[in-house]
Write an enzyme that holds these catalytic residues in place. Sequence first.
Site, short mmCIF file in Angstrom:
data_model
loop_
_atom_site.label_atom_id
_atom_site.label_comp_id
_atom_site.label_asym_id
_atom_site.label_seq_id
_atom_site.Cartn_x
_atom_site.Cartn_y
_atom_site.Cartn_z
N CYS A 2 7.61 1.32 7.29
CA CYS A 2 6.73 1.04 8.42
C CYS A 2 6.66 2.24 9.39
CB CYS A 2 7.17 -0.17 9.22
SG CYS A 2 7.52 -1.62 8.23
N ARG A 27 3.70 5.69 5.68
CA ARG A 27 4.96 4.94 5.68
C ARG A 27 4.77 3.49 5.28
NH1 ARG A 27 8.78 7.92 9.07
NH2 ARG A 27 10.15 6.12 8.94
N TRP A 80 4.94 -1.98 5.93
CA TRP A 80 5.23 -2.05 4.51
C TRP A 80 6.11 -3.29 4.35
CZ3 TRP A 80 9.57 -1.93 1.30
CH2 TRP A 80 9.32 -1.69 -0.05
N ASN A 106 11.02 -1.32 12.44
CA ASN A 106 11.14 -0.66 11.14
C ASN A 106 12.58 -0.86 10.69
OD1 ASN A 106 11.04 1.04 8.96
ND2 ASN A 106 11.04 2.93 10.17
N GLY A 107 12.78 -1.31 9.44
CA GLY A 107 14.13 -1.56 8.95
C GLY A 107 14.23 -3.00 8.44
N GLU A 487 9.85 12.87 -14.58
CA GLU A 487 8.92 13.09 -13.47
C GLU A 487 7.47 12.84 -13.93
OE1 GLU A 487 9.19 13.20 -10.43
OE2 GLU A 487 7.43 14.20 -9.63
N LYS A 491 4.99 10.05 -12.27
CA LYS A 491 3.70 10.40 -11.68
C LYS A 491 2.62 9.48 -12.23
CE LYS A 491 4.36 12.24 -8.85
NZ LYS A 491 5.72 12.55 -8.48
N GLU A 494 3.15 5.77 -11.01
CA GLU A 494 2.96 5.61 -9.57
C GLU A 494 1.50 5.51 -9.18
OE1 GLU A 494 5.98 7.92 -6.60
OE2 GLU A 494 4.96 9.20 -8.01
N HIS A 510 16.75 4.56 -30.93
CA HIS A 510 17.75 3.52 -30.67
C HIS A 510 17.13 2.35 -29.91
CE1 HIS A 510 20.79 6.12 -32.28
NE2 HIS A 510 20.46 7.07 -31.44
N LYS A 605 5.53 6.61 1.42
CA LYS A 605 6.06 7.96 1.22
C LYS A 605 7.49 8.09 1.72
CE LYS A 605 4.95 12.61 0.82
NZ LYS A 605 5.25 12.63 -0.60
C1 G6P Z 1 9.62 7.17 -2.19
C2 G6P Z 1 8.43 7.92 -2.71
C3 G6P Z 1 8.84 8.82 -3.86
C4 G6P Z 1 9.96 9.76 -3.40
C5 G6P Z 1 11.16 8.95 -2.89
C6 G6P Z 1 12.22 9.83 -2.26
O1 G6P Z 1 10.02 6.22 -3.12
O2 G6P Z 1 7.41 7.02 -3.12
O3 G6P Z 1 7.73 9.60 -4.26
O4 G6P Z 1 10.33 10.57 -4.45
O5 G6P Z 1 10.72 8.04 -1.88
O6 G6P Z 1 11.73 10.37 -1.06
P1 G6P Z 1 12.38 11.59 -0.31
O7 G6P Z 1 11.60 11.71 0.95
O8 G6P Z 1 13.82 11.23 -0.06
O9 G6P Z 1 12.26 12.76 -1.20
#
Ligand code: G6P
Length: 610
Positions: A2, A27, A80, A106-107, A487, A491, A494, A510, A605
């Site tokens: 949030c 956020r 959020w 927030n929290g 990764e 991507k 996501e 396996h 984010k």
């Molecule tokens: C969230 C984002 C990810 C990111 C992760 C860690 O889950 O959606 O894309 O990798 O947080 O974020 P940070 O700011 O700690 O790199």
Amino acid sequence: MCGIIGYTGLEEATPILLDGLEQLEYRGYDSAGLALFTPGGSLQRLRAKGRLSALRDRVREQAESGADLRGTAGLGHTRWATHGEPSERNAHPHRSANGLYSIVHNGIIENFEALRAEMEAEGVAFTSETDTEVVAQLLEKLDTGDARETLRRTLPHLEGSFALGILYHSEPGVLYCARRQSPLLVARSQSGTLLASDAAALLPHTRSIFRLEDGEMARLTAEGITFFDGKGNETAKSPIEAARHVTAAEKGAYAHFMRKEIDEQPEAVRRTLEPLLRSRQLQLGEGERALHDPGDIHRMIFLGCGSAWHVGCVGRIIAEELCGIPASAELASEFRAQKSAINSHTLCVIVSQSGETADSLMALRLAAECGARTLSIVNVEGSSIAEESDCVLFTKAGLEVAVATTKAYSTQLAVIYALCARLAQLRGTWSGDSLAAFLHGLTALPDQIEETLRTCEAPAIAWAQELAANEHAYFIGRSLDHAAALEGSLKLKEISYIHAEAYAAGELKHGTISLLESGTPVVGVCCRQSVTAKTKNNLEECAARGAKLFCLTNDTALRLPRQILLPRCHTLLATSLSVLPMQLLAYKCAELRKCDIDKPRSLAKSVTVE
Ligand code: G6P
């Protein structure tokens, strides 16, 4: 997680709050709301489900109907959801039953069920399903007529994490705030004072920013800010060094921030390496402190979440190979779930773009408690992780807006390379020609990233056209190629919502190989020369079961189906190139599937809840 913004001063608050929320929307973006003191001193509230644009529409409709949301002090919130579905009634600000307190939060209040049950038994009527509402109701229940004292008495009843912005109806024009574990900043501008969960919302107004520490509170008026500790005693504070380089990001000619940020990678990596690698000499500045007495480091742990953990997976391999130190990459949330054997001989490297990810921050604190050396790799100056670790190496990615990270990930890798090479040099495990060759490769990396982006776009589009209609995909590779596959698959899932799984290529047989059907896409990463032959065999096993192969390699001799040929680079740096076509693939698939690329559903984010 949030986003929280608050303003009190001489100007109309609504535009300031809405613009602040715009900066904070990354956020969380399932609902948003505002609460304002009207010129008459009463409290007015407006909330809307959905993106911030829905709240803006409500504000506009209200203005058109003559009922302007006017006032010079108020709070805003973008949500959020953690407790309670995204809806208008669960949107913040939340109000106590008799309207004494309006709050944004927030929290997570972990004991909210017990508190709610207690107050419901006393006859308090709740109007939302959120954990947040209990804070508003509890403030009202414990009200002493002095909001500062009430707040001081209320906070010890709360378990969990919070950044709170509070309006008390008897003190129009005044904002209160408090925090525990969730970040909160306050600031003085020319026309008043502000609070926010993130510097991005404050920087358009001021650089005079203060960080609230855990357990601290503040009272904001148009004239100034007073800080209090948990006992209610006034404290003094100095402003922080807030992200000097951060400026509001613009998309320019790009359709999405993610696409722009993909293209910014060569420059971001160049900028990040510049202070670490001058004239092929490694120098980590402040980071050198974490490497003192290098022979005394017996173990390295890379900690992070999401993509930052994937960076740690690369770090783990490189640290073992270059420095000869046993190393692991641990998910920050899991690291705290059991006792780890760490002590003062352990170097913990915390990787985080935002520097505010709650799980990573808690992992850092645990590592510090155990006496480990802590070094963070962070993109945001002044962030909690940067401030709390023994030393920090900053990535210079600049502001990253898209939820799916690209340029921050690439710059984190660059720092990991420099860190491991420097440690290897100091430990004497790597010197002479090998080190020189690695540093030569590292120096060339930004140009190679540029070249790869230039040459990979067209084949990535072709891949996306074949892949985007699928609902499942697999990514395989060995060693560093597996880290890259992790990764690449993240991507894709996501932002395009295609279920994608990354597997160590040798592990496929396996289990997961049973899921392959005719036409199932399998992306193979074959860039680590020592293992490409084996991965190629695994790809052939997939093809034999009908899988459609998409292959990345830098080996001209391999000749794999739908092959994208990457520039040859130092074998330990290959992840930095192989990830690029996978970023482009995810982007193109998401575009073809008409997804909301920069703000994928349910993600945020900066994840400031555990
Ligand atoms: C969230 C984002 C990810 C990111 C992760 C860690 O889950 O959606 O894309 O990798 O947080 O974020 P940070 O700011 O700690 O790199």
